[in-house]
Design a protein around this motif. Structure first.
Motif, mmCIF file in Angstrom:
data_model
loop_
_atom_site.group_PDB
_atom_site.id
_atom_site.type_symbol
_atom_site.label_atom_id
_atom_site.label_comp_id
_atom_site.label_asym_id
_atom_site.label_seq_id
_atom_site.Cartn_x
_atom_site.Cartn_y
_atom_site.Cartn_z
ATOM 1 N N LYS A 4 0.823 -1.223 0.000
ATOM 2 C CA LYS A 4 0.000 0.000 0.000
ATOM 3 C C LYS A 4 0.852 1.266 0.000
ATOM 4 O O LYS A 4 0.345 2.357 -0.242
ATOM 5 N N PHE A 5 2.151 1.110 0.289
ATOM 6 C CA PHE A 5 3.044 2.267 0.291
ATOM 7 C C PHE A 5 3.932 2.315 -0.947
ATOM 8 O O PHE A 5 4.976 2.979 -0.950
ATOM 9 N N ASP A 6 3.541 1.632 -2.010
ATOM 10 C CA ASP A 6 4.317 1.666 -3.243
ATOM 11 C C ASP A 6 4.557 3.084 -3.746
ATOM 12 O O ASP A 6 5.574 3.379 -4.369
ATOM 13 N N TRP A 7 3.612 3.959 -3.494
ATOM 14 C CA TRP A 7 3.713 5.331 -3.990
ATOM 15 C C TRP A 7 4.851 6.110 -3.324
ATOM 16 O O TRP A 7 5.207 7.206 -3.777
ATOM 17 N N LEU A 8 5.447 5.558 -2.262
ATOM 18 C CA LEU A 8 6.529 6.252 -1.569
ATOM 19 C C LEU A 8 7.891 6.107 -2.245
ATOM 20 O O LEU A 8 8.881 6.614 -1.744
#
Length: 203
Positions: A4-8
């Motif tokens: 869910k934190f791939d966008w980081l």
């Protein structure tokens, strides 16, 4: 399976350094002047403040839903500041050991239950300082031994009053604001015992 934190993930190029010189140094900090190249490719002069200690903050949360806070005169802005107990730990020290020491020295408390709750970069545009925040539970008293330069006042107040003061700008210390909000978040999402969460959330 996606995170869910791939966008980081990082984007673009990092900063690079062509030369550096220390322009100030004392037992607590040094200031280095860098000739650097920005991620855009443009040359830049960059001054970085490096800290020789880790910053430590502790929320001492009592079983009745109160928190213990510290008041003291702060030098950099010449103001009087109410805060959670805070201090520094040498880079080679476990931050938890530093937190235990600061809690005992500043407010005369020891805790049987310690929880790391937040890590922060306090001013990452100019400084490499990292802060570690802890929640201290199951508290008991010991002898306070503040540093020779510390003239400390101590107050024990309901958690909601402390949080209200922080978000209203009456306690603007960044560790205090962030860690009180984090404890509130813990109460909301079920990361605290139910009875303690109810006291934290009480209005």
């Amino acid at each position: 399976m996606s995170d869910k934190f791939d966008w980081l993930k990082p984007h673009g190029e990092p900063w690079s350094v062509t030369s550096a010189k220390v322009v100030y140094d004392n037992p607590w900090i040094n200031v280095t002047e860098h000739q650097a190249v920005a991620p855009t490719g443009h040359p830049a002069l960059y001054g970085k403040v490096s800290f020789k200690n880790q910053a430590i903050g502790v929320v001492p949360l009592h079983a009745d839903g109160t928190v213990t806070l510290v008041g003291q005169a702060r030098f950099p802005r010449g103001n009087y500041s109410w805060e959670i107990p805070e201090g520094g730990a040498p880079m080679g020290e476990d931050p938890l050991d530093g937190a235990k020491r600061e809690l005992a020295e500043e407010v005369g408390l020891v805790a049987a239950d310690w929880r790391p709750i937040l890590t922060m970069e306090l001013s990452n545009s100019i400084s490499d300082e990292v802060a570690h925040g802890f929640l201290a539970l199951d508290l008991s008293s010991t002898k306070a031994e503040p540093d020779e330069t510390e003239d400390l006042a101590v107050a024990r107040v309901p958690f909601a009053q402390a949080l209200d003061a922080a978000v209203a700008g009456r306690m603007p210390d960044s560790l205090t604001v962030a860690l009180l909000l984090r404890v509130h978040h813990m109460a909301v999402v079920g990361e605290l015992p139910a009875d303690l969460a109810a006291l934290v959330l009480a209005r």
